[in-house]
Design a protein around this motif. Structure first.
Motif, mmCIF file in Angstrom:
data_model
loop_
_atom_site.group_PDB
_atom_site.id
_atom_site.type_symbol
_atom_site.label_atom_id
_atom_site.label_comp_id
_atom_site.label_asym_id
_atom_site.label_seq_id
_atom_site.Cartn_x
_atom_site.Cartn_y
_atom_site.Cartn_z
ATOM 1 N N THR A 1 0.516 3.882 -7.359
ATOM 2 C CA THR A 1 -0.872 2.969 -7.891
ATOM 3 C C THR A 1 0.329 1.656 -7.153
ATOM 4 O OG1 THR A 1 -0.588 3.391 -10.581
ATOM 5 C CG2 THR A 1 -1.237 1.739 -9.889
ATOM 6 N N ALA A 2 -0.348 0.939 -6.556
ATOM 7 C CA ALA A 2 -0.831 -0.832 -4.827
ATOM 8 C C ALA A 2 -1.078 -1.395 -6.053
ATOM 9 C CB ALA A 2 -1.223 0.166 -3.963
ATOM 10 N N SER A 3 -0.725 -2.381 -6.480
ATOM 11 C CA SER A 3 -1.315 -3.428 -7.152
ATOM 12 C C SER A 3 -0.218 -4.996 -6.857
ATOM 13 C CB SER A 3 -1.550 -2.947 -8.444
ATOM 14 O OG SER A 3 -1.726 -4.605 -9.374
ATOM 15 N N ALA A 4 -1.682 -6.168 -7.122
ATOM 16 C CA ALA A 4 -0.204 -7.219 -6.873
ATOM 17 C C ALA A 4 -0.034 -7.538 -8.416
ATOM 18 C CB ALA A 4 -1.308 -7.901 -6.329
ATOM 19 N N ARG B 1 13.010 -16.668 -4.719
ATOM 20 C CA ARG B 1 12.800 -15.738 -3.275
ATOM 21 C C ARG B 1 13.418 -14.496 -2.728
ATOM 22 N NH1 ARG B 1 12.071 -20.013 1.330
ATOM 23 N NH2 ARG B 1 11.551 -18.393 2.838
ATOM 24 N N GLU B 2 14.693 -14.642 -3.229
ATOM 25 C CA GLU B 2 15.439 -13.641 -2.834
ATOM 26 C C GLU B 2 15.167 -12.129 -4.150
ATOM 27 O OE1 GLU B 2 18.621 -16.225 -6.218
ATOM 28 O OE2 GLU B 2 16.360 -16.223 -4.846
ATOM 29 N N TYR B 3 13.958 -12.357 -4.534
ATOM 30 C CA TYR B 3 13.884 -11.527 -5.587
ATOM 31 C C TYR B 3 11.967 -11.064 -5.434
ATOM 32 C CZ TYR B 3 17.435 -12.590 -8.349
ATOM 33 O OH TYR B 3 18.437 -12.882 -9.287
ATOM 34 N N HIS B 4 11.749 -11.449 -4.108
ATOM 35 C CA HIS B 4 10.404 -11.461 -3.955
ATOM 36 C C HIS B 4 9.644 -10.030 -3.749
ATOM 37 C CE1 HIS B 4 6.351 -13.456 -2.664
ATOM 38 N NE2 HIS B 4 6.274 -12.564 -1.512
ATOM 39 N N HIS B 5 10.895 -9.576 -3.113
ATOM 40 C CA HIS B 5 10.062 -7.964 -2.959
ATOM 41 C C HIS B 5 10.836 -7.220 -3.225
ATOM 42 C CE1 HIS B 5 8.407 -9.275 1.343
ATOM 43 N NE2 HIS B 5 9.560 -10.307 1.317
ATOM 44 N N ASP B 6 11.550 -7.539 -5.223
ATOM 45 C CA ASP B 6 11.942 -6.325 -5.463
ATOM 46 C C ASP B 6 10.969 -4.898 -5.654
ATOM 47 O OD1 ASP B 6 14.062 -7.753 -5.422
ATOM 48 O OD2 ASP B 6 14.404 -7.770 -7.810
ATOM 49 N N PHE B 7 10.276 -5.203 -5.878
ATOM 50 C CA PHE B 7 8.637 -3.993 -6.031
ATOM 51 C C PHE B 7 7.744 -4.036 -4.976
ATOM 52 C CE2 PHE B 7 9.744 -7.601 -9.976
ATOM 53 C CZ PHE B 7 11.156 -6.240 -10.544
ATOM 54 N N ASP B 8 8.221 -4.508 -4.443
ATOM 55 C CA ASP B 8 7.422 -3.838 -2.541
ATOM 56 C C ASP B 8 6.789 -2.300 -3.506
ATOM 57 O OD1 ASP B 8 7.284 -6.464 -1.968
ATOM 58 O OD2 ASP B 8 8.584 -5.858 0.048
ATOM 59 N N TYR B 9 7.837 -1.383 -3.957
ATOM 60 C CA TYR B 9 8.135 -0.162 -3.737
ATOM 61 C C TYR B 9 9.152 0.067 -5.130
ATOM 62 C CZ TYR B 9 6.332 0.633 0.963
ATOM 63 O OH TYR B 9 6.246 0.647 1.817
ATOM 64 N N ALA C 1 15.544 3.272 2.078
ATOM 65 C CA ALA C 1 15.874 4.762 1.259
ATOM 66 C C ALA C 1 14.212 5.266 0.295
ATOM 67 C CB ALA C 1 16.533 4.175 0.041
ATOM 68 N N MET C 2 14.071 3.602 -0.246
ATOM 69 C CA MET C 2 12.642 3.466 -1.312
ATOM 70 C C MET C 2 12.133 4.645 -0.516
ATOM 71 S SD MET C 2 13.289 2.692 -3.907
ATOM 72 C CE MET C 2 11.787 3.274 -5.092
ATOM 73 N N GLU C 3 11.191 4.162 0.893
ATOM 74 C CA GLU C 3 10.317 5.075 1.829
ATOM 75 C C GLU C 3 10.210 6.114 1.588
ATOM 76 O OE1 GLU C 3 8.676 2.670 5.293
ATOM 77 O OE2 GLU C 3 9.368 0.667 4.328
ATOM 78 N N PRO D 1 0.698 -1.148 0.299
ATOM 79 C CA PRO D 1 0.342 0.202 -0.021
ATOM 80 C C PRO D 1 1.091 1.492 0.058
ATOM 81 C CG PRO D 1 -0.558 -1.249 1.580
ATOM 82 C CD PRO D 1 0.481 -2.453 1.494
ATOM 83 N N ASP D 2 0.679 2.764 -0.575
ATOM 84 C CA ASP D 2 0.719 3.212 0.010
ATOM 85 C C ASP D 2 1.729 4.324 0.936
ATOM 86 O OD1 ASP D 2 1.614 6.316 -0.696
ATOM 87 O OD2 ASP D 2 -0.063 7.129 -1.287
ATOM 88 N N PRO D 3 3.301 4.456 1.101
ATOM 89 C CA PRO D 3 3.601 4.514 2.425
ATOM 90 C C PRO D 3 3.231 6.054 1.998
ATOM 91 C CG PRO D 3 5.235 4.164 0.654
ATOM 92 C CD PRO D 3 3.645 3.840 0.129
#
Length: 233
Positions: A137-140, A150-158, A207-209, A128-130
């Protein structure tokens, strides 16, 4: 695509072939929380006249990505903010760029990040938008495909879209490429997985946040990116 593969509605970026040193969701941030300098700078350090001229006069926020070398995947990212006529240095983070380094003539699949000055207009991600100031745009649909590992699972959280060969004002995963498919696209700032990307720039989660909550469309933010030799030329 320069930064990955098209999976359903997803235009993904940032996948690298080598094992990751850290999973982004739990990666060490390696952040220098530097306060803005009390004395302003006349210019952004280590950025030569050629790229400096391409920074819009109305831009008061610059994300400077300094690559370690032409063929290196290691880089640092620093945020500079303009107050009056002076630039002030903000936080600096360790980061990664394309696994094969940098290029001034980016093409699909070359595994290099494009050198240049690009506006930053749109953001999004799985989470979700932090509290982003850029349109978010928040989207699955941003989720990295499972077969990447698995190491790339969170790459596009933001993610923050770098306006290279894309339509401004659209979600980062919009597939349209005004310069054509062969010129690559889907070049993003996104979360780091500990190694080089397919063309994007990856940073720690904190950093992204920070960037999402700081980059303000009213300040016309841009990214200035490249290896040290190209930046200084």
């Amino acid at each position: 695509m320069a930064c990955g593969v098209l999976v359903g509605a997803l235009v993904s970026c940032g996948h690298a072939d080598e094992p990751a040193a850290a999973k982004n969701g739990a990666a060490a941030d390696r952040t220098e929380h530097a306060r803005p300098r009390p004395v302003g700078l006349d210019q952004i350090p280590d950025v030569g006249e050629a790229l400096r001229r391409r920074i819009p006069s109305g831009s008061h926020q610059v994300v400077a990505v300094h690559g370690k070398g032409r063929n290196s995947a290691d880089s640092t990212v620093t945020l500079f903010t303009k107050q009056g006529d002076a630039w002030h240095k903000g936080p600096t983070w360790s980061a990664h760029n394309g696994k094969k380094g940098w290029t001034r003539d980016h093409h699909e699949g070359d595994k290099r990040s494009p050198v240049g000055v690009f506006t930053l207009s749109d953001a999004g991600g799985v989470l979700p938008d932090p509290g982003a100031r850029l349109p978010y745009t928040a989207s699955a649909a941003f989720q990295a495909p499972a077969y990447w590992g698995r190491e790339y699972h969170h790459d596009f959280d933001y993610v923050i879209a770098i306006d290279y060969n894309r339509v401004k004002g659209t979600p980062p995963d919009d597939p349209h490429r005004p310069q054509g498919y062969t010129k690559g696209g889907s070049i993003w700032l996104h979360l780091d997985h500990g190694s080089g990307t397919s063309g994007c720039v990856s940073l720690p989660g904190s950093a992204m946040e920070y960037l999402l909550r700081t980059l303000d469309p009213r300040q016309h933010p841009v990214v200035v990116m490249g290896d040290d030799a190209d930046l200084e030329s």
